[in-house]
Motif scaffolding. Sequence first.
Motif, PDB file in Angstrom:
ATOM      1  N   VAL A 103       5.286 -20.518  37.930  1.00 21.13           N
ATOM      2  CA  VAL A 103       3.997 -20.601  37.261  1.00 21.13           C
ATOM      3  C   VAL A 103       3.008 -19.584  37.830  1.00 21.13           C
ATOM      4  N   LEU A 104       3.242 -19.095  39.032  1.00 15.71           N
ATOM      5  CA  LEU A 104       2.355 -18.101  39.639  1.00 15.71           C
ATOM      6  C   LEU A 104       2.774 -16.670  39.292  1.00 15.71           C
ATOM      7  N   THR A 105       4.040 -16.343  39.530  1.00 17.75           N
ATOM      8  CA  THR A 105       4.484 -14.945  39.372  1.00 17.75           C
ATOM      9  C   THR A 105       5.692 -14.792  38.457  1.00 17.75           C
ATOM     10  N   GLY A 106       6.128 -15.879  37.830  1.00 20.80           N
ATOM     11  CA  GLY A 106       7.326 -15.819  37.004  1.00 20.80           C
ATOM     12  C   GLY A 106       7.229 -14.846  35.847  1.00 20.80           C
ATOM     13  N   SER A 107       6.058 -14.748  35.227  1.00 17.79           N
ATOM     14  CA  SER A 107       5.907 -13.829  34.098  1.00 17.79           C
ATOM     15  C   SER A 107       6.079 -12.383  34.558  1.00 17.79           C
ATOM     16  N   TRP A 108       5.521 -12.062  35.692  1.00 16.34           N
ATOM     17  CA  TRP A 108       5.662 -10.714  36.262  1.00 16.34           C
ATOM     18  C   TRP A 108       7.106 -10.457  36.671  1.00 16.34           C
ATOM     19  N   LEU A 109       7.733 -11.426  37.301  1.00 19.21           N
ATOM     20  CA  LEU A 109       9.108 -11.259  37.761  1.00 19.21           C
ATOM     21  C   LEU A 109      10.077 -11.107  36.592  1.00 19.21           C
ATOM     22  N   SER A 110       9.828 -11.828  35.504  1.00 21.97           N
ATOM     23  CA  SER A 110      10.764 -11.790  34.376  1.00 21.97           C
ATOM     24  C   SER A 110      10.816 -10.427  33.706  1.00 21.97           C
ATOM     25  N   LYS A 111       9.831  -9.587  33.975  1.00 20.80           N
ATOM     26  CA  LYS A 111       9.833  -8.224  33.440  1.00 20.80           C
ATOM     27  C   LYS A 111      10.589  -7.260  34.355  1.00 20.80           C
ATOM     28  N   ARG A 112      11.019  -7.759  35.507  1.00 18.85           N
ATOM     29  CA  ARG A 112      11.671  -6.904  36.501  1.00 18.85           C
ATOM     30  C   ARG A 112      13.152  -7.217  36.693  1.00 18.85           C
ATOM     31  N   GLY A 113      13.595  -8.366  36.211  1.00 19.26           N
ATOM     32  CA  GLY A 113      14.992  -8.744  36.379  1.00 19.26           C
ATOM     33  C   GLY A 113      15.300 -10.008  35.608  1.00 19.26           C
ATOM     34  N   VAL A 114      16.526 -10.502  35.763  1.00 19.49           N
ATOM     35  CA  VAL A 114      16.973 -11.701  35.059  1.00 19.49           C
ATOM     36  C   VAL A 114      16.643 -12.924  35.906  1.00 19.49           C
ATOM     37  N   ILE A 115      15.826 -13.805  35.350  1.00 14.57           N
ATOM     38  CA  ILE A 115      15.406 -14.997  36.086  1.00 14.57           C
ATOM     39  C   ILE A 115      15.302 -16.178  35.136  1.00 14.57           C
ATOM     40  N   THR A 116      15.807 -17.315  35.566  1.00 15.93           N
ATOM     41  CA  THR A 116      15.674 -18.554  34.796  1.00 15.93           C
ATOM     42  C   THR A 116      15.505 -19.734  35.732  1.00 15.93           C
ATOM     43  N   GLU A 117      14.730 -20.699  35.301  1.00 14.18           N
ATOM     44  CA  GLU A 117      14.668 -21.981  35.996  1.00 14.18           C
ATOM     45  C   GLU A 117      15.933 -22.761  35.664  1.00 14.18           C
ATOM     46  N   ALA A 118      16.422 -23.539  36.606  1.00 12.00           N
ATOM     47  CA  ALA A 118      17.606 -24.361  36.393  1.00 12.00           C
ATOM     48  C   ALA A 118      17.226 -25.683  35.749  1.00 12.00           C
ATOM     49  N   ASN A 119      18.201 -26.310  35.134  1.00 11.34           N
ATOM     50  CA  ASN A 119      18.064 -27.704  34.760  1.00 11.34           C
ATOM     51  C   ASN A 119      18.049 -28.537  36.045  1.00 11.34           C
ATOM     52  N   GLY A 120      17.464 -29.727  36.000  1.00 12.05           N
ATOM     53  CA  GLY A 120      17.513 -30.602  37.163  1.00 12.05           C
ATOM     54  C   GLY A 120      16.168 -31.101  37.631  1.00 12.05           C
ATOM     55  N   ASP A 121      15.148 -30.210  37.648  1.00 13.11           N
ATOM     56  CA  ASP A 121      13.801 -30.662  37.927  1.00 13.11           C
ATOM     57  C   ASP A 121      13.104 -30.861  36.576  1.00 13.11           C
ATOM     58  N   GLN A 122      11.919 -31.427  36.580  1.00 13.51           N
ATOM     59  CA  GLN A 122      11.305 -31.819  35.302  1.00 13.51           C
ATOM     60  C   GLN A 122      11.162 -30.680  34.290  1.00 13.51           C
ATOM     61  N   PRO A 123      10.702 -29.489  34.674  1.00 12.34           N
ATOM     62  CA  PRO A 123      10.573 -28.432  33.654  1.00 12.34           C
ATOM     63  C   PRO A 123      11.911 -28.042  33.029  1.00 12.34           C
ATOM     64  N   GLY A 124      12.938 -27.861  33.844  1.00 12.47           N
ATOM     65  CA  GLY A 124      14.249 -27.525  33.309  1.00 12.47           C
ATOM     66  C   GLY A 124      14.816 -28.628  32.442  1.00 12.47           C
ATOM     67  N   CYS A 125      14.611 -29.883  32.855  1.00 10.36           N
ATOM     68  CA  CYS A 125      15.091 -31.011  32.060  1.00 10.36           C
ATOM     69  C   CYS A 125      14.386 -31.068  30.706  1.00 10.36           C
ATOM     70  N   LEU A 126      13.092 -30.792  30.693  1.00 15.99           N
ATOM     71  CA  LEU A 126      12.365 -30.776  29.432  1.00 15.99           C
ATOM     72  C   LEU A 126      12.843 -29.647  28.526  1.00 15.99           C
ATOM     73  N   ALA A 127      13.122 -28.489  29.110  1.00 12.29           N
ATOM     74  CA  ALA A 127      13.618 -27.367  28.316  1.00 12.29           C
ATOM     75  C   ALA A 127      14.983 -27.684  27.719  1.00 12.29           C
ATOM     76  N   ALA A 128      15.846 -28.336  28.505  1.00 14.25           N
ATOM     77  CA  ALA A 128      17.173 -28.718  28.001  1.00 14.25           C
ATOM     78  C   ALA A 128      17.061 -29.792  26.931  1.00 14.25           C
ATOM     79  N   LEU A 129      16.196 -30.789  27.158  1.00  8.34           N
ATOM     80  CA  LEU A 129      15.993 -31.830  26.163  1.00  8.34           C
ATOM     81  C   LEU A 129      15.419 -31.236  24.877  1.00  8.34           C
ATOM     82  N   ASN A 130      14.547 -30.256  25.018  1.00  8.51           N
ATOM     83  CA  ASN A 130      13.953 -29.606  23.855  1.00  8.51           C
ATOM     84  C   ASN A 130      15.013 -28.968  22.957  1.00  8.51           C
ATOM     85  N   LYS A 131      16.018 -28.351  23.564  1.00  8.31           N
ATOM     86  CA  LYS A 131      17.096 -27.738  22.774  1.00  8.31           C
ATOM     87  C   LYS A 131      17.789 -28.785  21.914  1.00  8.31           C
ATOM     88  N   GLU A 132      18.072 -29.938  22.489  1.00  6.17           N
ATOM     89  CA  GLU A 132      18.738 -31.009  21.734  1.00  6.17           C
ATOM     90  C   GLU A 132      17.833 -31.542  20.620  1.00  6.17           C
TER      91      GLU A 132
END
Length: 396
Positions: A103-132
């Motif tokens: 949430v602090l630097t992820g937007s900047w980092l995502s322009k420099r390389g391949v980065i993703t949050e994992a499933n398992g913590d609340q944000p990743g779980c919500l993203a996975a649930l959203n797909k379903e």
Amino acid sequence: MKSRIGKKLRIGIVGTGGIGRGLAKLIARREDMVISKILTRRAGEISDLGVSQHLLTSSPEKVFDCSDLVVVSTGDPIYSTEIIDKAFVYGLPVVTMDADTQVLTGSWLSKRGVITEANGDQPGCLAALNKEVMQMGFKPLVYGNIKGFLNKKPSLEDMLFWAQKQGYSLSSVTSFTDGTKLQIEQAFIANGLGLDIVKPGLVGYETSDFEAGAFALGEIAQKENAIISDYIISKESPPGVFITATHQEDLAEELTTYKMGKGPFYLLYKPMHLCFFEIPNSILNLVNHNEILLDNGDVPSISVGTIAKKKLTSGSVIDKGIGGMEVRGEAIKIADCPNHVPIGLMSKVQLKRNIEEGEIISFDDIDIPDSLALKAWKSTLSEVVTKNRLGIKVSC
């Protein structure tokens, strides 16, 4: 990513907190992955590491030289930003369980390389649930977190007691209790999925009825004509995440048949989040399918500002923002207060004036050390300002 057909994936781990140690034990028992190295800032042996001490190193380069992918979970966004940026120099993809950094630097980092949050913590779980949920034709209104307890001003004595009792660090327990971690997670999912928030600090609907609380937030979202990120406070509800959604009226009868209720709101939830246990699948999805489960978006709209928990005096130094006793984090719209200090940057920061309890701290209020994370935030803020055609305010 390097091709390693028929060979085990070499996974470098950054961080030796609960997530890093747990993931190391898990990977050590897999047949398709192997731990390359584990980067730590701790001195000496780690008694509860669970794998060979020889895997430990304090050298990022030693990790990157022998890895195909790096997993980062430190809870220290200033440090993690530097490490992830170095990993990108080596051409390595990065999987995080580190909403603080995203949430602090992820937007900047995502322009420099391949980065993703994992499933398992609340944000990743919500993203996975959203797909379903989206694949089933639901139309989400609320992406929610479930909080059992909240105390915005916990005492140091209480936090020391619970840290020892639960086996977490003092800063982790404090960030859970005062809501900072929750605010970071919901800001992250808002940015990643392009959601809105209703107000600074979110609504936080308190209820003893899980479904009723989720539906109440759905009504708020409809009234605001927005898709929102928020949470409920409920001791009686299961841990995990939920989505409040609507569906097509002509399918209401079928949804009733499948015990989803009569509508117009429907509650879809995952009743647990298993943290590091879910990381290996995220690794494989990235390696085999190039799946970016969740990132912070190209140009974020939500940040987590720094709020004083008590009166703070000029000249005092805030050693740690996330999980500290002086300040807490609160989700805010960047456009409403572009000069705020994100709580992830509040490390070794000196105050230039007295701050009243409940005040949001701005960059005009502090002297802050230089860091790559600060540079990254300024770059991201510039993009936000340009997108919104804003002039930087001197205060909120």
